[in-house]
Design a protein around this motif. Structure first.
Motif, PDB file in Angstrom:
ATOM      1  N   ARG A 249      16.579  -3.867  40.874  1.00 21.86           N
ATOM      2  CA  ARG A 249      15.837  -1.818  41.091  1.00 21.86           C
ATOM      3  C   ARG A 249      14.805  -1.380  40.459  1.00 21.86           C
ATOM      4  O   ARG A 249      14.207  -0.919  41.414  1.00 21.86           O
ATOM      5  CB  ARG A 249      17.273  -1.281  40.741  1.00 21.86           C
ATOM      6  CG  ARG A 249      17.469   0.523  41.179  1.00 21.86           C
ATOM      7  CD  ARG A 249      17.832   1.127  41.006  1.00 21.86           C
ATOM      8  NE  ARG A 249      19.278   0.845  41.356  1.00 21.86           N
ATOM      9  CZ  ARG A 249      20.234  -0.065  40.484  1.00 21.86           C
ATOM     10  NH1 ARG A 249      20.455   1.314  39.579  1.00 21.86           N
ATOM     11  NH2 ARG A 249      21.636  -0.430  40.787  1.00 21.86           N
ATOM     12  N   ALA A 250      14.723  -1.248  38.981  1.00 23.93           N
ATOM     13  CA  ALA A 250      13.477  -0.842  39.005  1.00 23.93           C
ATOM     14  C   ALA A 250      12.250  -1.803  39.596  1.00 23.93           C
ATOM     15  O   ALA A 250      11.140  -1.005  39.147  1.00 23.93           O
ATOM     16  CB  ALA A 250      13.442  -1.538  36.838  1.00 23.93           C
TER      17      ALA A 250
ATOM     18  N   ASN B  36      19.652  -3.233  37.295  1.00 26.02           N
ATOM     19  CA  ASN B  36      18.746  -2.412  36.944  1.00 26.02           C
ATOM     20  C   ASN B  36      17.215  -2.702  37.160  1.00 26.02           C
ATOM     21  O   ASN B  36      16.463  -1.732  37.530  1.00 26.02           O
ATOM     22  CB  ASN B  36      19.669  -1.878  35.563  1.00 26.02           C
ATOM     23  CG  ASN B  36      20.937  -1.117  35.510  1.00 26.02           C
ATOM     24  OD1 ASN B  36      21.231  -0.908  36.803  1.00 26.02           O
ATOM     25  ND2 ASN B  36      21.246  -0.759  34.963  1.00 26.02           N
TER      26      ASN B  36
ATOM     27  N   ALA C 152      12.493   4.196  36.176  1.00 22.27           N
ATOM     28  CA  ALA C 152      13.014   3.024  34.614  1.00 22.27           C
ATOM     29  C   ALA C 152      12.111   3.479  33.213  1.00 22.27           C
ATOM     30  O   ALA C 152      10.807   3.438  33.719  1.00 22.27           O
ATOM     31  CB  ALA C 152      13.208   1.903  35.544  1.00 22.27           C
TER      32      ALA C 152
ATOM     33  N   ALA D  42      16.780  -0.418  32.093  1.00 22.08           N
ATOM     34  CA  ALA D  42      16.312  -1.905  32.522  1.00 22.08           C
ATOM     35  C   ALA D  42      16.094  -2.148  31.394  1.00 22.08           C
ATOM     36  O   ALA D  42      16.198  -1.773  29.968  1.00 22.08           O
ATOM     37  CB  ALA D  42      15.483  -2.636  33.317  1.00 22.08           C
TER      38      ALA D  42
ATOM     39  N   ASN E 171      17.687   4.924  35.276  1.00 22.56           N
ATOM     40  CA  ASN E 171      17.843   3.669  35.756  1.00 22.56           C
ATOM     41  C   ASN E 171      17.467   3.123  34.517  1.00 22.56           C
ATOM     42  O   ASN E 171      15.719   3.382  34.224  1.00 22.56           O
ATOM     43  CB  ASN E 171      16.678   3.055  36.736  1.00 22.56           C
ATOM     44  CG  ASN E 171      17.101   2.081  36.941  1.00 22.56           C
ATOM     45  OD1 ASN E 171      18.512   0.883  36.508  1.00 22.56           O
ATOM     46  ND2 ASN E 171      16.520   0.842  37.633  1.00 22.56           N
TER      47      ASN E 171
ATOM     48  N   GLU F 147      29.623  -3.318  42.514  1.00 24.56           N
ATOM     49  CA  GLU F 147      29.592  -2.324  41.900  1.00 24.56           C
ATOM     50  C   GLU F 147      31.292  -2.413  41.791  1.00 24.56           C
ATOM     51  O   GLU F 147      31.260  -1.826  40.797  1.00 24.56           O
ATOM     52  CB  GLU F 147      30.045  -0.454  43.409  1.00 24.56           C
ATOM     53  CG  GLU F 147      28.195  -0.604  43.432  1.00 24.56           C
ATOM     54  CD  GLU F 147      28.213   0.480  44.514  1.00 24.56           C
ATOM     55  OE1 GLU F 147      28.734   1.046  44.609  1.00 24.56           O
ATOM     56  OE2 GLU F 147      26.578   0.888  44.535  1.00 24.56           O
TER      57      GLU F 147
ATOM     58  N   GLU G 206      24.192  -4.885  33.054  1.00 20.74           N
ATOM     59  CA  GLU G 206      23.336  -4.098  34.436  1.00 20.74           C
ATOM     60  C   GLU G 206      21.714  -4.521  35.013  1.00 20.74           C
ATOM     61  O   GLU G 206      21.737  -4.084  34.679  1.00 20.74           O
ATOM     62  CB  GLU G 206      24.623  -3.433  34.254  1.00 20.74           C
ATOM     63  CG  GLU G 206      25.806  -3.171  35.645  1.00 20.74           C
ATOM     64  CD  GLU G 206      26.213  -1.768  35.841  1.00 20.74           C
ATOM     65  OE1 GLU G 206      26.806  -2.093  36.656  1.00 20.74           O
ATOM     66  OE2 GLU G 206      25.633  -1.141  35.053  1.00 20.74           O
ATOM     67  N   MET G 207      22.369  -4.190  32.861  1.00 21.75           N
ATOM     68  CA  MET G 207      20.788  -3.077  32.826  1.00 21.75           C
ATOM     69  C   MET G 207      19.573  -5.354  32.982  1.00 21.75           C
ATOM     70  O   MET G 207      17.979  -4.650  33.242  1.00 21.75           O
ATOM     71  CB  MET G 207      20.309  -3.285  30.631  1.00 21.75           C
ATOM     72  CG  MET G 207      20.815  -2.125  31.014  1.00 21.75           C
ATOM     73  SD  MET G 207      20.923  -2.179  28.487  1.00 21.75           S
ATOM     74  CE  MET G 207      21.908  -0.265  28.656  1.00 21.75           C
TER      75      MET G 207
ATOM     76  N   MET H  45      21.223   6.944  30.317  1.00 20.75           N
ATOM     77  CA  MET H  45      22.192   6.779  31.060  1.00 20.75           C
ATOM     78  C   MET H  45      22.217   8.066  31.459  1.00 20.75           C
ATOM     79  O   MET H  45      23.461   8.312  32.846  1.00 20.75           O
ATOM     80  CB  MET H  45      22.805   5.992  30.633  1.00 20.75           C
ATOM     81  CG  MET H  45      21.877   5.021  30.014  1.00 20.75           C
ATOM     82  SD  MET H  45      22.445   3.279  29.608  1.00 20.75           S
ATOM     83  CE  MET H  45      24.620   3.229  30.542  1.00 20.75           C
TER      84      MET H  45
END
Length: 434
Positions: free
Chosen positions: A350-351, A347, A271, A300, A298, A16, A342-343, A293
């Protein structure tokens, strides 16, 4: 447990704080990252890897693809999605067998690994053979079969629906195989290739078995408007009515989704997987990613199948995800370089419900090394800018998946590339194309 030290590198942690740790020392024990520091830790270590001053970053997450479709790379270009599928792809796929699917999957895995991907979400048929290929190759995968049902709703029975049987078999045999290397997701190919009884069965099965969900959503205008005509609701909303999104879920494409869809996705934690190259190549449109966004979705990144992208190089999608939306919105910060990375990392992790995408103690040791001495990466004023706007998959020098080096300086350590080529050229392609 043997430990590995990676040193002499700049580590893009994808945390972060947007940390670029220079110098960086990363210790891997088993499948996990044990330590990250700017000073050399005390050993001994079973192996030490000199990273040559290059960038170490989390392995890329390709969150939507169909890997056996490498066999149709460059086939039937110049069509919209539905013409392409119905007139060209579906007839070719009807000729596939287990061995051909395995050959296409192996070919794709080689390309993915060499270009820095360590985790995928794949939707395809003959999925148990894809699972075996993934286990041997070493990357992680969320696998799904893309459930379809064209029959009358009143005739539906999970006992006779082939994709219900496929889902059960895949889950029972491979969910959490390889110590979690494979996760099985429930799946619906799309609203337009199925109907209510299958949606209900898949949603219930996902809930009972603790699975995620993978669905194509609003990829084209005709798909989206067809759902509005049939149901008076968007694909996202009609599937929501039947509980499809009541689990961890990914919605691929989302090109024609609406503000109301985005609110529902944010609320449910669904996502979006953005596939910019495929969507543009097929003329499907441009997904409203910056607006999604801003709505809290989220986002990805995925390549889609290599037959509609022509490449498994996710770096091309990272770059396009930034420049495309910056141009459309006439704002050079609509999707900045960090957001694009991040995508493809945190991200995507997380997805897919994966503990990866970040370089931090306790995370899965999915790490790639990008060679900054390549001509296209000189000079390096800003490593993040270089990775997003200049790098290619060919700049990946090392791929470590789940703590195992599976690719290094052009050599595959878990795949026999000559065997793969032979299977593709002498078996799979003749089977499909004669």
């Amino acid at each position: 447990m043997e430990s590995i030290l990676l040193y002499h590198c700049r580590a893009l942690l994808m945390d972060e704080e947007n940390t670029l740790l220079d110098p960086a020392y990363v210790v891997v024990e088993g499948e996990r990252i044990a330590a990250v520091s700017s000073t050399r830790p005390q050993g001994p270590f079973a192996q030490e890897i000199d990273c040559g001053g290059n960038v170490l970053m989390p392995g890329l997450v390709n969150a939507h693809t169909h890997i056996p479709m490498t066999l149709m790379r460059g086939y039937a270009g110049g069509c919209d999605l539905h013409t392409w599928l119905n007139d060209w792809i579906f007839p070719a796929e009807a000729k596939l067998d287990d061995r051909a699917v395995r050959a296409g999957a192996d070919l794709a895995l080689a390309e993915l690994i060499a270009s820095g991907v360590t985790t995928i979400a794949d939707m395809y048929m003959h999925t148990t053979h894809i699972a075996q290929a993934v286990l041997e190759a070493g990357i992680s995968a969320n696998l799904s079969c893309g459930g379809v049902y064209f029959g009358a709703p009143g005739d539906f029975s999970p006992a006779t629906c082939p994709d219900c049987d496929h889902q059960r078999q895949l889950t029972e045999e491979f969910h959490e195989a390889g110590n979690g290397q494979i996760l099985v997701d429930a799946s619906i190919h799309g609203e337009y290739t199925s109907n209510v009884p299958l949606w209900q069965w898949m949603a219930d099965y996902a809930q009972r078995k603790g699975l995620g969900m993978h669905v194509h959503v609003s990829e084209t205008q005709s798909e989206h408007e067809g759902s509005l005509t049939r149901w008076g609701l968007t694909p996202f909303r009609i599937l929501d009515r039947y509980g499809v999104w009541d689990t961890r879920a990914i919605a691929a494409h989302c090109v024609w989704t609406t503000e109301d869809d985005w609110a529902g996705m944010a609320e449910k934690g669904v996502a979006c997987v953005h596939n910019p190259v495929s969507n543009l190549k097929l003329g499907s449109g441009v997904a409203p990613i910056p607006a999604m966004m801003r709505a809290g979705v989220n986002v990805a990144l995925g390549t889609d199948g290599m037959s509609s992208h022509n490449s498994a190089d996710l770096f091309s999608d990272i770059k396009l995800a930034a420049v495309l939306h910056n141009g459309v919105e006439r704002d050079p910060m609509a999707v900045n370089a960090w957001a694009a990375l991040e995508m493809a990392t945190v991200n995507g992790a997380r997805a897919l419900g994966r503990d990866t995408g970040v370089i931090a103690p306790g995370k899965t040791a999915d790490l790639i090394l990008v060679d900054l001495s390549a001509p296209n990466l000189i000079p390096c004023h800003d490593p993040v800018e270089d990775l997003v706007f200049s790098a290619h998959g060919s700049n990946v020098e090392m791929n470590m998946a789940r703590g195992q080096v599976i690719y290094e300086k052009g050599s595959f350590l878990t795949l026999d590339l000559e065997r793969v080529r032979w299977e593709v050229e002498h078996y799979a392609l003749p089977l499909i194309f004669g």
